[in-house]
Design an enzyme around this catalytic site. Structure first.
Site, PDB file in Angstrom:
ATOM      1  N   TYR A   1       0.437  20.382  29.826  1.00 50.25           N
ATOM      2  CA  TYR A   1       0.876  21.487  28.958  1.00 50.25           C
ATOM      3  C   TYR A   1       2.392  21.612  28.886  1.00 50.25           C
ATOM      4  O   TYR A   1       2.932  22.682  28.659  1.00 50.25           O
ATOM      5  CB  TYR A   1       0.220  22.796  29.392  1.00 50.25           C
ATOM      6  CG  TYR A   1      -1.264  22.810  29.087  1.00 50.25           C
ATOM      7  CD1 TYR A   1      -1.722  22.590  27.787  1.00 50.25           C
ATOM      8  CD2 TYR A   1      -2.205  23.033  30.084  1.00 50.25           C
ATOM      9  CE1 TYR A   1      -3.087  22.572  27.497  1.00 50.25           C
ATOM     10  CE2 TYR A   1      -3.561  23.030  29.809  1.00 50.25           C
ATOM     11  CZ  TYR A   1      -3.998  22.791  28.505  1.00 50.25           C
ATOM     12  OH  TYR A   1      -5.331  22.775  28.226  1.00 50.25           O
TER      13      TYR A   1
ATOM     14  N   GLN B   1      -7.067  -0.637  10.203  1.00 49.80           N
ATOM     15  CA  GLN B   1      -8.029  -0.077   9.240  1.00 49.80           C
ATOM     16  C   GLN B   1      -9.061  -1.169   8.894  1.00 49.80           C
ATOM     17  O   GLN B   1      -8.825  -2.361   9.096  1.00 49.80           O
ATOM     18  CB  GLN B   1      -7.226   0.425   8.017  1.00 49.80           C
ATOM     19  CG  GLN B   1      -8.045   0.954   6.866  1.00 49.80           C
ATOM     20  CD  GLN B   1      -8.316  -0.116   5.823  1.00 49.80           C
ATOM     21  OE1 GLN B   1      -7.688  -1.149   5.800  1.00 49.80           O
ATOM     22  NE2 GLN B   1      -9.298   0.155   4.969  1.00 49.80           N
TER      23      GLN B   1
ATOM     24  N   PHE C   1       0.867  -1.184   0.000  1.00 53.81           N
ATOM     25  CA  PHE C   1       0.000   0.000   0.000  1.00 53.81           C
ATOM     26  C   PHE C   1       0.906   1.237   0.000  1.00 53.81           C
ATOM     27  O   PHE C   1       1.997   1.223   0.569  1.00 53.81           O
ATOM     28  CB  PHE C   1      -0.915  -0.025   1.230  1.00 53.81           C
ATOM     29  CG  PHE C   1      -1.867   1.119   1.249  1.00 53.81           C
ATOM     30  CD1 PHE C   1      -2.838   1.249   0.268  1.00 53.81           C
ATOM     31  CD2 PHE C   1      -1.791   2.077   2.239  1.00 53.81           C
ATOM     32  CE1 PHE C   1      -3.719   2.325   0.273  1.00 53.81           C
ATOM     33  CE2 PHE C   1      -2.670   3.150   2.257  1.00 53.81           C
ATOM     34  CZ  PHE C   1      -3.628   3.275   1.271  1.00 53.81           C
TER      35      PHE C   1
ATOM     36  N   LYS D   1      -8.301  -4.688   7.492  1.00 50.25           N
ATOM     37  CA  LYS D   1      -7.196  -5.459   8.062  1.00 50.25           C
ATOM     38  C   LYS D   1      -7.679  -6.589   8.971  1.00 50.25           C
ATOM     39  O   LYS D   1      -8.833  -6.588   9.406  1.00 50.25           O
ATOM     40  CB  LYS D   1      -6.219  -4.529   8.803  1.00 50.25           C
ATOM     41  CG  LYS D   1      -5.665  -3.415   7.917  1.00 50.25           C
ATOM     42  CD  LYS D   1      -4.753  -3.928   6.805  1.00 50.25           C
ATOM     43  CE  LYS D   1      -4.655  -3.000   5.601  1.00 50.25           C
ATOM     44  NZ  LYS D   1      -3.918  -1.777   5.802  1.00 50.25           N
TER      45      LYS D   1
ATOM     46  N   ARG E   1      -3.471  10.013  18.741  1.00 49.40           N
ATOM     47  CA  ARG E   1      -3.987   9.083  19.747  1.00 49.40           C
ATOM     48  C   ARG E   1      -5.131   8.221  19.210  1.00 49.40           C
ATOM     49  O   ARG E   1      -5.928   8.661  18.383  1.00 49.40           O
ATOM     50  CB  ARG E   1      -4.466   9.854  20.984  1.00 49.40           C
ATOM     51  CG  ARG E   1      -3.349  10.524  21.772  1.00 49.40           C
ATOM     52  CD  ARG E   1      -3.855  11.123  23.078  1.00 49.40           C
ATOM     53  NE  ARG E   1      -4.876  12.124  22.872  1.00 49.40           N
ATOM     54  CZ  ARG E   1      -4.653  13.438  22.750  1.00 49.40           C
ATOM     55  NH1 ARG E   1      -3.418  13.909  22.830  1.00 49.40           N
ATOM     56  NH2 ARG E   1      -5.643  14.279  22.562  1.00 49.40           N
TER      57      ARG E   1
ATOM     58  N   ARG F   1       4.447  15.218  24.526  1.00 43.68           N
ATOM     59  CA  ARG F   1       4.483  15.091  25.989  1.00 43.68           C
ATOM     60  C   ARG F   1       5.421  13.951  26.386  1.00 43.68           C
ATOM     61  O   ARG F   1       5.555  12.971  25.669  1.00 43.68           O
ATOM     62  CB  ARG F   1       3.086  14.784  26.536  1.00 43.68           C
ATOM     63  CG  ARG F   1       2.104  15.914  26.312  1.00 43.68           C
ATOM     64  CD  ARG F   1       0.765  15.628  26.979  1.00 43.68           C
ATOM     65  NE  ARG F   1      -0.140  16.749  26.788  1.00 43.68           N
ATOM     66  CZ  ARG F   1      -1.112  16.781  25.870  1.00 43.68           C
ATOM     67  NH1 ARG F   1      -1.349  15.741  25.079  1.00 43.68           N
ATOM     68  NH2 ARG F   1      -1.874  17.859  25.737  1.00 43.68           N
TER      69      ARG F   1
ATOM     70  N   HIS G   1      -0.224  -6.201   7.048  1.00 43.70           N
ATOM     71  CA  HIS G   1      -0.868  -7.417   6.516  1.00 43.70           C
ATOM     72  C   HIS G   1      -0.600  -8.630   7.407  1.00 43.70           C
ATOM     73  O   HIS G   1      -0.967  -9.733   7.026  1.00 43.70           O
ATOM     74  CB  HIS G   1      -0.306  -7.767   5.131  1.00 43.70           C
ATOM     75  CG  HIS G   1      -0.619  -6.789   4.052  1.00 43.70           C
ATOM     76  ND1 HIS G   1      -0.268  -6.999   2.730  1.00 43.70           N
ATOM     77  CD2 HIS G   1      -1.259  -5.593   4.069  1.00 43.70           C
ATOM     78  CE1 HIS G   1      -0.664  -5.978   1.989  1.00 43.70           C
ATOM     79  NE2 HIS G   1      -1.259  -5.100   2.780  1.00 43.70           N
TER      80      HIS G   1
HETATM   81  C1  LIG Z   1      -3.283  -0.530   5.266  1.00 41.44           C
HETATM   82  C2  LIG Z   1      -1.817  -0.393   5.113  1.00 41.44           C
HETATM   83  C3  LIG Z   1      -1.097   0.687   5.655  1.00 41.44           C
HETATM   84  C4  LIG Z   1      -1.767   1.907   6.218  1.00 41.44           C
HETATM   85  O1  LIG Z   1      -2.630   1.684   7.229  1.00 41.44           O
HETATM   86  P1  LIG Z   1      -3.828   2.720   7.558  1.00 41.44           P
HETATM   87  O2  LIG Z   1      -4.229   2.278   8.926  1.00 41.44           O
HETATM   88  O3  LIG Z   1      -4.892   2.510   6.535  1.00 41.44           O
HETATM   89  O4  LIG Z   1      -3.275   4.094   7.545  1.00 41.44           O
HETATM   90  C5  LIG Z   1       0.272   0.672   5.587  1.00 41.44           C
HETATM   91  N1  LIG Z   1       0.923  -0.333   4.976  1.00 41.44           N
HETATM   92  C6  LIG Z   1       0.275  -1.366   4.418  1.00 41.44           C
HETATM   93  C7  LIG Z   1       1.070  -2.452   3.759  1.00 41.44           C
HETATM   94  C8  LIG Z   1      -1.117  -1.425   4.441  1.00 41.44           C
HETATM   95  O5  LIG Z   1      -1.739  -2.437   3.848  1.00 41.44           O
END
Ligand SMILES: *Cc1c(COP(=O)(O)O)cnc(C)c1O
Length: 408
Positions: A241, A202, A105, A205, A251, A234, A179
């Site tokens: 602060y 995400q 990705f 996943k 976060r 922090r 992955h």
């Molecule tokens: C999904 C993915 C990311 C990014 O993850 P996000 O949580 O969508 O930002 C990074 N590297 C690979 C190989 C991915 O498949």
């Protein structure tokens, strides 16, 4: 031809040409949740700790890091920021070169660009689709500082050669494990071979809260650095602060962590199921010369495969000369949730016209994108009967591929 024979023939006709679909059921929907997830979300809601660090965030960090064999976990907003934060915390500076694979990705490389460093693309191994350690070694120079190692589809990259290479050449390794939840190399889970392991939660996943990410590491100083960056600079034990380093807000919320704690409970069983179904699918595909799993031969060092994807290669000649896109349409019509995968090596994206990068020759990466066919991870959570029906669906399209040719 008798009416009976015609009926029989139409029964087996390709779904794309009007016949019935080979698969009558869908694989399980993703994500999977139940009453315990509603309850977990409700608890966070009623705590009113909607932001900041709900206690479930710390619990997730502890449990996920332990599961991946690391001493520290730093939960963050997603698996892209986790890479950016890992690279920054590891001390990668603007202008430094970072070797990345072209089949991944886009975030594996754009995280490097976002901090002002230079992604250097080198070719993959045509079997594992992971960085080829020989190609990596050939393209290290005195500006090279790190390697982003992606465990594509959930198959660990060659961590024997890559860790040895990083040690010998004084390079940092960041593992992009987006992955590879639960994947193992020599019975050790990925994520702690490098300075940092970066995971994504995400929606697609193998562990998800819609969005989310986490870094794992065995280095306490790196962990503290990454945590500081992710939490507005922090320091642990510092005042709200008081900001000691240049940070951002990355976060993860308690709602996400609560869902992820439940997902982590389910993960080991899901990893085992995906591996079992993949074995069955692999055995069935031996009858179909035009679709070969990557890699063709299993690597014994991969003691657990994460199977974010079941990756195959398409051979047009074995499908009567019919194009991959047409065969994928036919497979989809039979009820198989296949796709063509990444359309191109990521260095071909428009964005790199505006951002410094280096592309070494990547014929294997180019070839993979022309031939890849993927099944998503949730298909490997289906029951055995579904897998057998999926094999029959692949076989049906392969046997009748000539019917997909344009009529003369
Ligand atoms: C999904 C993915 C990311 C990014 O993850 P996000 O949580 O969508 O930002 C990074 N590297 C690979 C190989 C991915 O498949």
């Amino acid at each position: 031809m008798s009416k009976e024979m015609l009926d029989k023939q139409s029964h087996y006709q390709l779904a794309l040409l009007g016949g019935p679909a080979a698969l009558t059921r869908q694989p399980p929907d993703w994500p999977i949740f139940d009453e315990s997830d509603r309850q977990a979300l409700n608890e966070v809601m009623e705590s009113r700790v909607w932001g900041g660090y709900h206690e479930s965030v710390g619990e997730l960090e502890k449990q996920f890091a332990a599961y991946h064999g690391a001493a520290h976990g730093i939960a963050v907003a997603n698996g892209t920021l986790s890479l950016e934060i890992a690279l920054s915390a590891a001390g990668i500076k603007p202008g430094d070169e970072v070797i990345v694979p072209p089949i991944t990705f886009v975030a594996s490389a754009t995280a490097v660009s976002r901090i002002g460093a230079v992604p250097v693309f080198v070719d993959i191994d045509p079997q594992t689709i992971n960085l080829n350690p020989t190609q990596v070694a050939d393209h290290i120079n005195d500006r090279t500082r790190a390697i982003v190692v992606v465990h594509f589809a959930g198959h660990p990259a060659d961590l024997d050669q890559l860790t040895e290479l990083c040690d010998r050449r004084g390079l940092l390794m960041i593992e992009d494990c987006a992955h590879a939840h639960g994947a193992e190399w020599h019975e050790r889970r990925v994520g702690s071979f490098g300075s940092f392991g970066s995971f994504s939660f995400q929606g697609s996943k193998n562990m998800t809260a819609g969005e989310g990410g986490i870094l794992v590491t065995n280095d306490a100083a790196l962990a503290e650095g990454a945590r500081a960056i992710s939490n507005q600079g922090r320091r642990t034990g510092g005042a709200w602060y008081e900001h000691v380093t240049l940070g951002t807000n990355a976060r993860l919320t308690g709602f996400q962590a609560a869902l992820l704690l439940n997902q982590l409970q389910r993960l080991p069983q899901q990893v085992a199921t995906r591996m079992e179904r993949a074995r069955r699918l692999r055995a069935g595909l031996r009858k179909i010369p035009g679709l070969k799993p990557t890699p063709e031969m299993l690597d014994e060092r991969v003691t657990a495969h994460g199977f974010h994807l079941f990756s195959m290669r398409f051979d047009q000649d074995a499908f009567a000369g019919v194009s991959r896109s047409r065969v994928i349409e036919a497979l989809q019509a039979e009820g198989l949730p296949v796709t063509a995968g990444y359309p191109q090596p990521i260095y071909r994206n428009e964005l790199f016209k505006q951002h410094a990068h280096v592309v070494h020759d990547c014929p294997e990466a180019e070839g993979y994108c022309r031939t890849s066919v993927w099944l998503p991870q949730n298909a490997l959570l289906a029951d055995e009967q579904w897998i057998d029906e999926a094999i029959a669906a692949f076989q049906k399209v392969w046997e009748r591929a000539d019917e997909l040719l344009p009529k003369a």
